[in-house]
Design a protein around this motif. Structure first.
Motif, short mmCIF file in Angstrom:
data_model
loop_
_atom_site.label_atom_id
_atom_site.label_comp_id
_atom_site.label_asym_id
_atom_site.label_seq_id
_atom_site.Cartn_x
_atom_site.Cartn_y
_atom_site.Cartn_z
N GLN A 66 0.74 -1.21 -0.02
CA GLN A 66 -0.05 -0.06 0.09
C GLN A 66 0.74 1.26 -0.09
O GLN A 66 0.40 2.26 -0.43
N ALA A 67 2.32 1.15 0.28
CA ALA A 67 2.84 2.39 0.69
C ALA A 67 3.82 2.58 -0.71
O ALA A 67 4.58 3.74 -0.76
N LEU A 68 3.73 1.64 -1.79
CA LEU A 68 4.57 1.65 -3.15
C LEU A 68 3.55 2.21 -3.96
O LEU A 68 2.34 2.14 -3.97
N PRO A 69 4.21 2.84 -5.03
CA PRO A 69 3.54 3.52 -6.21
C PRO A 69 3.21 2.37 -6.87
O PRO A 69 3.64 1.19 -6.82
N ASP A 70 2.68 2.45 -8.19
CA ASP A 70 2.23 1.53 -9.19
C ASP A 70 3.44 1.32 -9.91
O ASP A 70 3.93 2.22 -10.62
N LEU A 71 3.90 0.12 -9.66
CA LEU A 71 5.09 -0.44 -10.37
C LEU A 71 4.95 -1.48 -11.33
O LEU A 71 3.99 -2.57 -10.94
N ASP A 72 5.76 -1.85 -12.39
CA ASP A 72 5.68 -2.92 -13.24
C ASP A 72 5.92 -4.20 -12.49
O ASP A 72 5.31 -5.08 -12.65
N VAL A 73 6.99 -4.30 -11.67
CA VAL A 73 7.41 -5.42 -11.16
C VAL A 73 7.65 -5.08 -9.49
O VAL A 73 8.02 -3.91 -9.09
N LEU A 74 7.26 -6.03 -8.71
CA LEU A 74 7.23 -6.05 -7.17
C LEU A 74 7.82 -6.89 -6.73
O LEU A 74 7.73 -8.09 -7.31
N MET A 75 8.74 -6.77 -6.02
CA MET A 75 9.98 -7.90 -5.30
C MET A 75 9.52 -7.91 -3.79
O MET A 75 9.58 -6.55 -3.08
N VAL A 76 9.69 -9.24 -3.38
CA VAL A 76 9.40 -9.22 -1.61
C VAL A 76 10.77 -10.22 -1.32
O VAL A 76 11.20 -11.19 -1.59
N HIS A 77 11.39 -9.60 -0.31
CA HIS A 77 12.62 -10.25 0.21
C HIS A 77 12.51 -10.14 1.71
O HIS A 77 12.06 -9.28 2.38
N ASP A 78 13.15 -11.26 2.27
CA ASP A 78 13.13 -11.42 3.85
C ASP A 78 14.39 -10.49 4.17
O ASP A 78 15.56 -10.96 3.96
N GLY A 79 14.18 -9.63 5.40
CA GLY A 79 15.26 -8.85 5.76
C GLY A 79 16.50 -9.78 6.45
O GLY A 79 17.49 -9.20 6.73
N ALA A 80 16.03 -10.87 6.81
CA ALA A 80 16.93 -11.81 7.52
C ALA A 80 17.75 -12.50 6.62
O ALA A 80 18.46 -13.59 6.99
N ARG A 81 17.72 -12.22 5.35
CA ARG A 81 18.54 -13.14 4.32
C ARG A 81 19.60 -12.02 3.84
O ARG A 81 19.22 -11.24 2.83
N PRO A 82 20.87 -11.99 4.39
CA PRO A 82 21.86 -10.97 4.13
C PRO A 82 22.71 -11.48 3.16
O PRO A 82 23.67 -10.67 2.51
#
Length: 216
Positions: free
Chosen positions: A74-90
């Protein structure tokens, strides 16, 4: 981790979270990034995070992983690609980030992962038991370990989350929501060293892997 927040642990002089964000911030296609923090931290986020890159925005996460991802969307603009990553994977590699991005930019979902190398067993019995009955030994060649990042065409991921919320479908994995909505998702060969810092013994492993990477 004995109550210590995994993403804030220091590894080679930097929090785990910053190590996890860097390969994405270095990608030439990145326009915006949202980091979901626990509500008690989001109101006063650490300066090392907010000052690290102007594209980073912090939001308060939810009670579950799926809720946190939804709030981040909800906080992101309209983007063609969205990526989700786990912050505990450095230790995610730039090559893995780019491979997932390119697949999603082509119109289908992508999940970074590696083939299962151990024999898998389906078991029956109560959770927490140490002795369980084996029901089945599946062919491990058909199974992969799913990591992050997971990448999707922007509209596809947003619609999958909206559908899941309407139907009360639990969001334990972004790809599972897209699959349930009829979307295509492909497994992308990632780097085996993309470990998730979960237990205290993971920290020295991550330290050693990062030291080797920087030395190279």
């Amino acid at each position: 981790m004995g109550g210590v927040k995994k993403t804030l642990l220091q590894i080679r002089g930097r929090p785990v979270l910053l190590h996890a964000l860097q390969p994405f911030l270095a990608h030439p296609a990145l326009e915006a990034m949202v980091v979901a923090l626990p509500p008690e931290d989001a109101g006063d986020p650490p300066e090392w995070l907010t000052a690290f890159d102007p594209r980073i925005r912090v939001v308060a996460g939810g009670e579950s992983r799926g809720e946190s991802v939804y709030l981040g969307l909800q906080a992101l603009p309209d983007l063609d690609v969205l990526m989700v990553h786990d912050g505990a994977r450095p230790l995610v590699s730039p090559e893995t980030v780019d491979a997932c991005f390119r697949t999603a930019a082509g119109g289908v979902g992508a999940v970074a992962g590696v083939p299962a190398v151990d024999t898998l067993k389906e078991v029956a019995g109560p959770d927490g038991e140490t002795e369980l009955r084996i029901l089945h030994t599946p062919d491990r060649q058909r199974f992969w370990h799913a990591h992050t990042p997971q990448a999707f065409p922007g509209r596809v991921l947003r619609e999958a989350y909206d559908r899941a919320r309407d139907q009360g479908f639990p969001a334990t994995d972004d790809a599972a929501l897209v699959e349930a909505a009829g979307g295509e998702v492909r497994m992308i060969l990632g780097n085996p060293e993309n470990l998730k810092v979960t237990r205290p013994e993971d920290v020295p492993v991550a330290e050693a892997l990062l030291a080797r990477e920087w030395a190279g």
